[in-house]
Design a protein around this motif. Structure first.
Motif, PDB file in Angstrom:
ATOM      1  N   GLY A 249      48.802  53.208 119.011  1.00  0.00           N
ATOM      2  CA  GLY A 249      50.076  53.162 118.943  1.00  0.00           C
ATOM      3  C   GLY A 249      50.479  52.002 118.200  1.00  0.00           C
ATOM      4  O   GLY A 249      51.499  52.100 117.300  1.00  0.00           O
ATOM      5  N   MET A 250      50.152  50.945 118.539  1.00  0.00           N
ATOM      6  CA  MET A 250      50.312  49.591 118.166  1.00  0.00           C
ATOM      7  C   MET A 250      49.998  49.401 116.452  1.00  0.00           C
ATOM      8  O   MET A 250      50.771  48.939 115.743  1.00  0.00           O
TER       9      MET A 250
ATOM     10  N   VAL B   2      50.272  51.910 114.562  1.00  0.00           N
ATOM     11  CA  VAL B   2      51.253  52.971 113.774  1.00  0.00           C
ATOM     12  C   VAL B   2      52.571  51.972 113.524  1.00  0.00           C
ATOM     13  O   VAL B   2      52.919  51.728 112.270  1.00  0.00           O
ATOM     14  N   THR B   3      53.048  51.197 114.540  1.00  0.00           N
ATOM     15  CA  THR B   3      54.259  50.319 114.381  1.00  0.00           C
ATOM     16  C   THR B   3      54.007  49.234 113.464  1.00  0.00           C
ATOM     17  O   THR B   3      54.616  48.760 112.554  1.00  0.00           O
ATOM     18  N   GLY B   4      52.682  48.612 113.595  1.00  0.00           N
ATOM     19  CA  GLY B   4      52.236  47.538 112.857  1.00  0.00           C
ATOM     20  C   GLY B   4      52.514  47.688 111.466  1.00  0.00           C
ATOM     21  O   GLY B   4      52.629  47.070 110.782  1.00  0.00           O
TER      22      GLY B   4
ATOM     23  N   HIS C 118      54.025  49.677 109.566  1.00  0.00           N
ATOM     24  CA  HIS C 118      55.346  49.971 109.410  1.00  0.00           C
ATOM     25  C   HIS C 118      56.055  48.633 109.181  1.00  0.00           C
ATOM     26  O   HIS C 118      56.854  48.453 108.086  1.00  0.00           O
ATOM     27  N   PHE C 119      55.578  47.660 109.979  1.00  0.00           N
ATOM     28  CA  PHE C 119      56.240  46.270 110.198  1.00  0.00           C
ATOM     29  C   PHE C 119      55.652  45.751 108.855  1.00  0.00           C
ATOM     30  O   PHE C 119      56.434  44.910 108.177  1.00  0.00           O
TER      31      PHE C 119
END
Lengths: 372, 355, 158
Positions: free
Chosen positions: C17-18, C20-22, C24-25
């Protein structure tokens, strides 16, 4: 441990209002909770904060004018609601619309279902605390809104179907834009699975929570993904097909556990089914007329007519009782949210407040649908 | 009392002692240091809020505030001005004395904890020989502020929020303490400047104590986020559940105190992690060794911000845990692993397997 | 033993999960979807069928196409259109004919359903694409669609 609590320490129940004004709840719904510590003893929903007497207004409008009022019921499945009234009127007048209209209506309905499920996914994550899912879902939903805006001109309350066909023809860019969108959404959905579905915290909060048995689902009258999560086959698109659903190949998604995670999985899988329906139809839109000519003033013959469709939240039914004049004598809307809400007290008892939030997120209420 | 400093701080010290009698000079020094810490508290708090908003936005496909000043650097000042001008009201049935006292507990606890950190070789407010123990004791005082605030608000929701927060903080302090203890075994001293001295000669502690140190770091990060009531452990302020938790009834400047204190606590947890695991103000491979104070402070700040970024990453990715799951996590998973890890570290040191 | 495999699989899902968001960051520059609204008014273009408000287009001779047939007034579900008309002598043919005096449109009540536009037999009213309709004074939302001094374009009835 239980004995100790009951005999030696006296606790009292207290009332808490999960009130109509809430920073991040689903709409204006008041829930009166009776809580003992952290355990919920009773949930009492109190409706009616957004009742706008749509059924009464329909008694003074002509049949073409009723369609724009149904947009505002469950505003996330606006095309499907419009389709329900148009189908009821066409059934009463015994009008057969052209193939082109049927296929276009099916494609638009499935795109609406995708948009509604995407918003549900974003809001479910947000209710449980993962605040970025909201933005990811809206990024994809913007593309669907752009597709609709190019053809219909509106993004939320579309009013594109009329009894007899469609208001105007498709925009020339429609097919190209939809195909681009399908490529993007097929790439993004597995990413959403990785972010939320597989997450151990999410699974712990939703597995085994709010179990609805199959008998209860049938006896309370639930429909839609809530009932399909408990194993009840109730998809109106399969049982009484309308538009062009008898021509496409899709599965009805069923899971048997009946907990929140099963209802979540039903909706995620339904998104894939919608994508597959749109893919099957997007290249084969037949040519033809957009409208079947009707009289300017539509008068239905005397009698009662009922039509049900599968909205994103469940079964929406339209009942028209006509005495032969140009306005209906009585129009009743059977909304899916109202029956689904009646189950809430039964399954939230004995859980904790955090469980109640997860259950309400998985039921996917849109309060104007319940209150009409 | 104060650390005997070199260069900048020693020049100020000598100058003050030369123009005033000794008592007045000491008093002036105290006031200067207190002002410096208050300024640091305010500025760090403000800019951490802005950083949180920008980082949150970058995870969500948008840019953060970028209108008030370039990159939005004046945004928090605008927010602070707005909060100061708000009306402070409360209903008549709150317990006035406790209601007004509660924010000050959290601020005092945070400020006292900040006083012990070594920002560089010379900049350390209070270098006592039980530094780590002092830190640990002070951070427990913050809990009282939350409980008192929730109770004095005379509001059901605040009380529920305060109770949940109290039990969460008390449980996770155990894990934080045991992780810190695991690293103290390696250094043999509780004094913070000595700990950094040990890391200068032997390499950063997380490399010195390979496997048990990495496990201790992971546990410390999880327990540290839970200490500060941040997501995924923020059911205290879970907006979709019950209003805003224990600070529902506060407005204006008092709300700003709680809000800032949350960010300063995050800063404190990150600073403890940096000092104990990642070498404090030391530069990697000693590249800027010996150059006055500026690079040292810079390295410290950079490392702290990396850890804060990690904590923000947790917040914006994971859903929340329920109350009983939170406690299960602590008492059934984190605490046993921590104790086993402590014994493991002791064995590793005894057999001389450290790097 | 399942204690340890639970911990291991749990941590693995958290790290996915991290990631995925990382991802996009790190890619924010190319994936940013914010529009800097008041600054980009010049380049912001709505789709041509966008339902902003109802207008009556006038050509360069100040002529419109509305014959006063009242189809739009009948089609509107909630009375947002009022037509003030009169029977007057048409100067061209000499016969009495229905002509409009004012075509009043209440933007505050309009639900943007489009029934009036599809009911009009002469395409006199169309959608305009302006989306900035907010006013400080509510009476500014009651608009008269035909401009003063305009008259019907010749030859519309055929």
């Amino acid at each position: 441990m239980e004995q100790l609590t009951n005999n030696k320490i006296k606790t009292e129940e207290y009332f808490v209002n999960m009130g109509p004004q809430h920073p991040a709840a689903h709409g204006v719904l008041r829930l009166l909770l009776t809580i003992d510590g952290e355990i919920i003893k009773n949930v009492d929903p109190d409706l009616g904060y957004i009742h706008r007497s749509i059924e009464k207004m329909c008694e003074r409008n002509s049949y073409q004018q009723i369609v724009h009022l149904t947009d505002r019921l469950d505003y996330l499945s606006s095309h499907i609601n419009n389709g329900a009234v148009c189908l009821a009127v066409e059934k009463a007048l015994e009008l057969e619309v052209t193939d082109r209209v049927k296929v276009i209506r099916t494609i638009f309905d499935e795109l609406t279902r995708l948009a509604s499920h995407l918003l549900w996914w974003g809001v479910m994550g947000m209710d449980l605390g993962a605040l970025t899912t909201y933005f990811y879902a809206f990024r994809d939903r913007e593309m669907i809104n752009d597709i609709f805006e190019e053809t219909c001109g509106a993004r939320l309350t579309m009013n594109y179907y009329i009894p007899g066909g469609l208001m105007f023809d498709l925009h020339p860019n429609f097919v190209k834009r939809t195909k681009e969108f399908l490529v993007t959404i097929k790439k993004n959905l597995p990413e959403y699975d990785r972010l939320l579905t597989g997450n151990v915290i999410f699974q712990k909060r939703t597995k085994g929570v709010g179990i609805l048995t199959k008998e209860d689902a049938i006896s309370f009258g639930t429909s839609g993904p809530v009932a399909r999560g408990s194993g009840v086959t109730c998809d109106v698109r399969k049982i009484h097909p309308y538009h062009a659903y008898d021509r496409v190949d899709f599965n009805e998604v069923l899971f048997t556990e009946g907990d929140t995670f099963a209802r979540y999985k039903v909706r995620m899988q339904e998104m894939w089914e919608s994508i597959s329906i749109v893919e099957q139809l997007i290249d084969k839109i037949p040519e033809g007329d957009i409208k079947v000519p009707t009289k300017a003033v539509i008068k239905l013959p005397k009698g009662e007519f009922y039509q049900k469709v599968e909205a994103a939240r469940g079964e929406l039914g339209v009942y028209i009782n006509s005495t032969g004049t140009k306005n209906p004598y009585r129009l009743k809307l059977r909304s899916s949210g109202f029956s689904n809400l009646s189950v809430l007290n039964h399954i939230a008892k004995g859980g904790k407040i955090g469980d109640l939030v997860a259950i309400m997120a998985s039921f996917d209420f849109v309060i104007p649908d319940i209150d009409r | 009392m104060m650390n005997i400093p070199l260069s900048i701080t020693s020049t100020i010290h000598d100058w003050l002692f030369s123009i005033m009698p000794e008592g007045a000079a000491t008093f002036t020094e105290w006031i200067l240091i207190a002002t410096a810490y208050l300024a640091l508290f305010a500025v760090a708090g403000l800019y951490l809020v802005l950083l949180e908003r920008k980082v949150a936005a970058w995870f969500q496909f948008r840019l953060g505030p970028n209108r008030v000043g370039p990159w939005g650097i004046f945004q928090t000042i605008a927010d602070a001005l707005k909060l100061v001008s708000k009306e402070i009201y409360s209903n008549e049935r709150v317990d006035k004395f406790l209601f007004n006292l509660a924010p000050y507990f959290v601020i005092v606890a945070s400020l006292m904890a900040m006083a012990v950190f070594p920002f560089s070789k010379q900049f350390q407010g209070f270098d006592i020989n039980i530094g780590v123990f002092f830190l640990f004791a002070i951070s427990s005082i913050g809990v009282i502020g939350l409980l008192v605030g929730g109770w004095a608000s005379n509001n059901k929701y605040s009380l529920i929020g305060a109770m949940r927060s109290g039990l969460q903080t008390i449980s996770y302090e155990l894990s934080v303490g045991l992780s810190i203890l695991t690293m103290v075994l390696l250094t043999g001293t509780l004094q913070l400047s000595e700990i950094i001295e040990v890391q200068r000669t032997g390499g950063w502690l997380i490399f010195q104590g390979h496997i048990p140190a990495v496990i201790a770091f992971m546990i410390f990060m999880i327990a540290g986020t839970a200490e500060t009531n941040r997501a995924p452990f923020d059911l205290v302020e879970a907006e979709s559940e019950l209003g805003a938790g224990f600070h529902t009834e506060y407005s204006g400047m008092q709300f700003a105190y709680f809000f800032l204190a949350e960010f300063i606590n995050m800063f404190i947890i990150a600073s403890i992690a940096v000092v104990l695991f990642f070498g404090g103000w030391l530069s990697p491979f000693g590249i800027t060794e010996g150059i006055t104070w500026f690079p040292e402070v810079l390295w410290f700040v950079i490392k702290v911000f990396m850890i804060i970024l990690l904590m923000m990453w947790f917040r914006w990715t994971f859903p929340r845990l329920r109350v009983d799951q939170l406690l299960t996590l602590e008492w059934k998973y984190l605490l046993p692993i921590n104790m086993v890890n402590l014994v493991f570290m002791a064995i590793v040191i005894w057999l001389n397997f450290t790097l | 033993m399942s204690y340890f495999s639970d911990i291991y699989s749990g941590i693995k899902t958290l790290l996915t999960g991290m990631r995925v968001t990382g991802g996009h960051f790190v890619r924010i520059r190319s994936e940013n979807i914010t529009q800097q609204y008041p600054d980009n008014r010049d380049t912001l273009q709505m789709f041509e069928r966008f339902r902003g408000e109802v207008v009556m287009p006038h050509d360069e001779n100040n002529e419109h196409r509305c014959t006063g047939c009242q189809s739009c007034e009948i089609a509107c579900p909630n009375g947002s259109i009022e037509i003030i008309w009169d029977r007057q002598v048409d100067p061209a043919t000499g016969k009495k004919k229905k002509m409009i005096d004012k075509h009043i449109y209440h933007l505050s009540m309009c639900t943007m359903c489009g029934l009036c536009i599809s009911a009009c037999p002469t395409d006199a009213i169309v959608w305009a694409q302006n989306y900035e309709n907010s006013v400080y004074d509510r009476s500014a939302l009651t608009k008269v669609l035909n401009q003063p001094g305009s008259k019907l374009k010749a030859g519309i009835e055929e």
